[in-house]
Design a protein around this motif. Structure first.
Motif, PDB file in Angstrom:
ATOM      1  N   HIS A 121      46.812  34.641   7.599  1.00 32.34           N
ATOM      2  CA  HIS A 121      46.407  34.970   6.210  1.00 32.34           C
ATOM      3  C   HIS A 121      47.166  34.044   5.269  1.00 32.34           C
ATOM      4  N   HIS A 168      46.986  31.427   1.567  1.00 32.51           N
ATOM      5  CA  HIS A 168      46.336  30.859   0.376  1.00 32.51           C
ATOM      6  C   HIS A 168      46.806  29.421   0.211  1.00 32.51           C
ATOM      7  N   ASP A 205      50.404  35.586   3.878  1.00 33.14           N
ATOM      8  CA  ASP A 205      49.895  35.792   2.520  1.00 33.14           C
ATOM      9  C   ASP A 205      50.672  34.927   1.533  1.00 33.14           C
TER      10      ASP A 205
HETATM   11 ZN    ZN Z   1      46.308  37.021   0.400  1.00 39.03          ZN
END
Ligand code: ZN
Ligand code: OTD
Ligand code: ZN
Length: 349
Positions: A14, A16, A248
């Motif tokens: 996960h 970005h 994340d």
């Molecule tokens: Zn995220």
């Protein structure tokens, strides 16, 4: 005492990476240590079609430093207009690995997310049939639900009904932050897993709010009270293959975080592996780090374990990393765990 630990190259399930100047600056921070990552589609505008995912993948590969062997695993942002045929085609062509469900308004750049879950039923049925995983941001957005309860309420009101209505749908509860989420995953055997971030293993809500407000610890889902952090540590270090790493890592320029209305997101790409080694050593579970970062994720996603290796080394002095990364979009502060970390990535192969 273990001083060296060699693992198959890890993956980040996960991540970005953003786009443009931010992508160029943060991409090497991930590709240095990680072989693959599930790439989140919450760009502005979001990545909603197979063609957009293919174009974004190419921009990521162009931002990858030469010599870094990295495979971005792309996702589509599920909207109420998503065409099941486009999802199936993009998956069959190897362009996408998963689809991401954001309840509308749940987190950064999620305005196009789903409001009426009945309107995505056709897509979810097609995904179940084809075995395409659904990655879920598990928080309700109802303003009447307390922000610290939004994950538990989502599981009850949304996630469990979706899973019951769509038998066979394979689901990842992303960035689980509560004991409730851990217990839900443990109680459901087939086709359900959860990612856990580095920062949720390190901070609880006091770190954000006690003794001053610390914007670089603010993310969504927001860190919860200590009992939940301990449940996450236990799950991550338990050896249970339903839990694996999804950092994340979510970079924002410092001026957007250090603001009267600061953005959510912790940037951990730079020091994720060092901090994880520290955390797993504290849990007396260094032997289980390999499962969490290198094996459980590929098993769920039905992909091979990476062939190369990474070696972590514990030194006598604290591992150094930059306080912030310079980008053409402004400096980005690297997550500060608040303690010295003696583990560093010694080499990759
Ligand atoms: Zn995220
Ligand atoms: N949480 N920030 C962001 C996304 C995540 O929910 C998430 O996945 C972001 O900035 O894109 C954040 O706090
Ligand atoms: Zn999310």
């Amino acid at each position: 005492m273990t001083r060296h630990l060699t693992l198959p190259r890890p993956d980040d399930w996960h991540l970005h990476l953003r786009d443009g100047a931010m992508l160029a600056a943060v991409c090497p921070e991930t590709t240095r240590d990680f072989a693959r990552a599930i790439i989140m589609p919450n760009l502005v505008p979001p990545v909603v079609t197979g063609a957009q995912a293919a174009a974004y993948r190419d921009r990521i590969l162009a931002a990858c430093p030469p010599g870094h062997d990295f495979t971005p695993l792309m996702t589509l942002y599920l909207t109420e207009e998503t065409d099941p045929a486009d999802v199936l085609r993009a998956h069959a062509e190897g362009i996408i690995t998963a689809v991401k469900l954001y309840p509308a308004g749940a987190t950064t750049n999620s305005a196009s997310g789903v409001t009426d879950f009945d309107r995505v039923r056709g897509v979810l049925d097609a995904m179940a049939e084809a075995g395409i995983p659904l990655c879920v941001h598990g928080e309700v957005t109802d303003s009447e639900v307390d922000i610290f309860d939004r994950e538990a309420v989502f599981i009850e009101r949304v996630l469990d009904p979706i899973r019951r209505a769509t038998p066979g749908l394979r689901v990842v509860l992303e960035h689980v932050t509560t004991r409730d989420g851990v217990d839900y995953v443990r109680a459901n055997d087939d086709g359900l897993a959860a990612t856990i971030t580095v920062h949720h293993l390190v901070i609880n809500r006091n770190h954000i709010l006690a003794g001053g407000i610390r914007p670089h610890y603010y993310c969504l889902p927001v860190a919860k009270r200590e009992t939940h952090r301990l449940a996450l540590r236990e799950a991550a270090s338990s050896g249970d293959s339903r839990f694996f790493l999804g950092t994340d890592s979510a970079p924002h320029a410092d001026d957007a975080k250090e603001s009267a209305c600061g953005c959510a997101g912790c940037f951990t790409a730079t020091n994720a592996m060092s901090i994880l080694a520290h955390v797993f050593e504290e849990e007396n579970a260094l032997d289980r780090l390999e499962g969490f970062v290198s094996r459980h994720g590929p098993a769920f996603y039905r992909l091979p374990v990476n062939e190369g290796t990474i070696t972590l080394e514990k030194g006598d002095t604290a591992a150094g990393w930059p306080d912030r990364i310079d980008t053409d979009a402004g400096p980005v502060t690297v997550f500060d765990p608040g303690f010295d970390v003696f583990w560093r990535v010694a080499e990759g192969a």
